[in-house]
Motif scaffolding. Structure first.
Motif, PDB file in Angstrom:
ATOM      1  N   THR A  60       2.177 -26.423  25.590  1.00 23.22           N
ATOM      2  CA  THR A  60       1.069 -26.714  24.659  1.00 23.22           C
ATOM      3  C   THR A  60       1.192 -25.850  23.420  1.00 23.22           C
ATOM      4  O   THR A  60       1.631 -24.691  23.487  1.00 23.22           O
ATOM      5  CB  THR A  60      -0.290 -26.453  25.331  1.00 23.22           C
ATOM      6  OG1 THR A  60      -0.310 -25.113  25.816  1.00 23.22           O
ATOM      7  CG2 THR A  60      -0.503 -27.426  26.482  1.00 23.22           C
ATOM      8  N   PRO A  61       0.817 -26.372  22.258  1.00 18.59           N
ATOM      9  CA  PRO A  61       0.905 -25.605  21.022  1.00 18.59           C
ATOM     10  C   PRO A  61      -0.233 -24.595  20.910  1.00 18.59           C
ATOM     11  O   PRO A  61      -1.255 -24.695  21.598  1.00 18.59           O
ATOM     12  CB  PRO A  61       0.809 -26.675  19.939  1.00 18.59           C
ATOM     13  CG  PRO A  61       0.003 -27.755  20.569  1.00 18.59           C
ATOM     14  CD  PRO A  61       0.344 -27.745  22.028  1.00 18.59           C
ATOM     15  N   LEU A  62      -0.034 -23.616  20.023  1.00 22.90           N
ATOM     16  CA  LEU A  62      -1.118 -22.667  19.736  1.00 22.90           C
ATOM     17  C   LEU A  62      -2.199 -23.323  18.893  1.00 22.90           C
ATOM     18  O   LEU A  62      -3.389 -23.086  19.104  1.00 22.90           O
ATOM     19  CB  LEU A  62      -0.562 -21.437  19.012  1.00 22.90           C
ATOM     20  CG  LEU A  62       0.435 -20.593  19.808  1.00 22.90           C
ATOM     21  CD1 LEU A  62       1.008 -19.480  18.932  1.00 22.90           C
ATOM     22  CD2 LEU A  62      -0.224 -20.008  21.046  1.00 22.90           C
ATOM     23  N   THR A  63      -1.802 -24.141  17.936  1.00 23.68           N
ATOM     24  CA  THR A  63      -2.756 -24.883  17.092  1.00 23.68           C
ATOM     25  C   THR A  63      -2.254 -26.293  16.916  1.00 23.68           C
ATOM     26  O   THR A  63      -1.045 -26.560  16.899  1.00 23.68           O
ATOM     27  CB  THR A  63      -2.936 -24.216  15.716  1.00 23.68           C
ATOM     28  OG1 THR A  63      -1.672 -24.182  15.037  1.00 23.68           O
ATOM     29  CG2 THR A  63      -3.499 -22.807  15.844  1.00 23.68           C
ATOM     30  N   GLY A 115      -7.187 -36.396  16.607  1.00 27.37           N
ATOM     31  CA  GLY A 115      -5.929 -36.350  17.337  1.00 27.37           C
ATOM     32  C   GLY A 115      -6.120 -35.819  18.754  1.00 27.37           C
ATOM     33  O   GLY A 115      -6.993 -34.971  18.996  1.00 27.37           O
ATOM     34  N   ARG A 116      -5.330 -36.327  19.689  1.00 26.07           N
ATOM     35  CA  ARG A 116      -5.347 -35.844  21.074  1.00 26.07           C
ATOM     36  C   ARG A 116      -3.915 -35.475  21.456  1.00 26.07           C
ATOM     37  O   ARG A 116      -2.991 -36.300  21.314  1.00 26.07           O
ATOM     38  CB  ARG A 116      -5.883 -36.917  22.027  1.00 26.07           C
ATOM     39  CG  ARG A 116      -7.352 -37.229  21.822  1.00 26.07           C
ATOM     40  CD  ARG A 116      -7.859 -38.234  22.839  1.00 26.07           C
ATOM     41  NE  ARG A 116      -7.159 -39.521  22.684  1.00 26.07           N
ATOM     42  CZ  ARG A 116      -7.369 -40.569  23.492  1.00 26.07           C
ATOM     43  NH1 ARG A 116      -8.238 -40.465  24.495  1.00 26.07           N
ATOM     44  NH2 ARG A 116      -6.701 -41.700  23.297  1.00 26.07           N
ATOM     45  N   TYR A 117      -3.797 -34.228  21.931  1.00 26.11           N
ATOM     46  CA  TYR A 117      -2.458 -33.741  22.300  1.00 26.11           C
ATOM     47  C   TYR A 117      -2.275 -33.845  23.815  1.00 26.11           C
ATOM     48  O   TYR A 117      -3.203 -33.563  24.588  1.00 26.11           O
ATOM     49  CB  TYR A 117      -2.277 -32.283  21.883  1.00 26.11           C
ATOM     50  CG  TYR A 117      -0.931 -31.732  22.274  1.00 26.11           C
ATOM     51  CD1 TYR A 117       0.158 -31.888  21.428  1.00 26.11           C
ATOM     52  CD2 TYR A 117      -0.732 -31.093  23.499  1.00 26.11           C
ATOM     53  CE1 TYR A 117       1.417 -31.410  21.787  1.00 26.11           C
ATOM     54  CE2 TYR A 117       0.513 -30.614  23.874  1.00 26.11           C
ATOM     55  CZ  TYR A 117       1.578 -30.776  23.013  1.00 26.11           C
ATOM     56  OH  TYR A 117       2.824 -30.309  23.375  1.00 26.11           O
ATOM     57  N   ARG A 118      -1.044 -34.218  24.232  1.00 28.49           N
ATOM     58  CA  ARG A 118      -0.712 -34.228  25.650  1.00 28.49           C
ATOM     59  C   ARG A 118       0.803 -34.021  25.813  1.00 28.49           C
ATOM     60  O   ARG A 118       1.596 -34.272  24.901  1.00 28.49           O
ATOM     61  CB  ARG A 118      -1.123 -35.531  26.324  1.00 28.49           C
ATOM     62  CG  ARG A 118      -0.363 -36.742  25.841  1.00 28.49           C
ATOM     63  CD  ARG A 118      -0.634 -37.957  26.681  1.00 28.49           C
ATOM     64  NE  ARG A 118       0.129 -39.138  26.220  1.00 28.49           N
ATOM     65  CZ  ARG A 118       0.335 -40.208  26.953  1.00 28.49           C
ATOM     66  NH1 ARG A 118      -0.148 -40.273  28.195  1.00 28.49           N
ATOM     67  NH2 ARG A 118       1.025 -41.243  26.475  1.00 28.49           N
TER      68      ARG A 118
END
Length: 216
Positions: free
Chosen positions: A199-202, A110-113
């Motif tokens: 942005t999330p912590l995890t 997964g890639r978060y943005r």
């Protein structure tokens, strides 16, 4: 009284050899005694020894006996156990810890943005990618800091929608259909925020941590 008669010369002739012999024997005895007196004899000298050159003189040998090193007999050699000599490769294997092969790459990543930001909120995305040749089920878990929340909505781009289950501070999104082989799906969500953090912590997909992408 008559006068004593003196012996005549011819009467002494028979005793002359005897007297001469006695005188000679007495002379020889006296000479022998004088020549054999201890005071006049020279002390006996030890036999002359050849001088040993200094460079030929050997080391002095101690009087005390020295221990003789034990010599191994054939029987002792045959009966004594032999220790195996490890080969160099085996020694290196013992000294160097075995390296574990790298773990295989996970099928799902997964890639978060952050897709969009606005006053009091933002829209985020987790792109779930399947690198295997078969469909894979997926679950995305997100945990945000206290400055983010509550969540307003969520959806999956161009795919059946996922289900949400909140576990304390963790948001768990599970896809209703698997991700296709060599395919990907984009999970998006809208949250409120009280500062600039988006942005999330995890973040993880099936337990594998997400990678972060810069905001658009």
């Amino acid at each position: 009284m008559g006068r004593l008669s003196r012996p005549r010369a011819f009467e002494l002739l028979p005793w002359l050899p005897t007297v001469v012999g006695v005188v000679v024997l007495v002379g020889l005895l006296v000479f022998a005694l004088v020549s054999l007196r201890p005071d006049d004899r020279e002390p006996a000298r030890p036999p002359a020894q050849a001088d040993t050159p200094p460079f030929l003189a050997g080391p002095s040998v101690p009087d005390t006996p020295t221990s003789t090193p034990a010599v191994a007999t054939p029987e002792a050699t045959l009966n004594s156990p032999r220790r195996p000599t490890p080969s160099p490769s085996l020694s290196r294997a013992i000294e160097t810890p075995a390296r574990r092969p790298p773990a295989p790459a996970p099928d799902l990543t997964g890639r978060y943005r952050t897709v969009q930001t606005f006053d009091g909120g933002f829209i985020g995305e987790v792109l779930v990618t399947n690198s295997s040749n078969a469909g894979r089920k997926w679950t995305v878990r997100l945990r945000f800091p206290p400055t983010i929340g509550p969540m307003r909505t969520f959806w999956v781009e161009s795919a059946p929608q996922a289900t949400l289950k909140q576990e304390g501070e963790v948001f768990a999104f599970t896809g209703s259909v698997p991700v296709g082989a060599r395919g990907s799906v984009a999970l998006r969500f809208q949250f409120d925020r009280r500062n600039a953090v988006t942005t999330p912590l995890t973040c993880d997909v099936n337990g594998t941590a997400c990678t972060a992408l810069p905001a658009e």
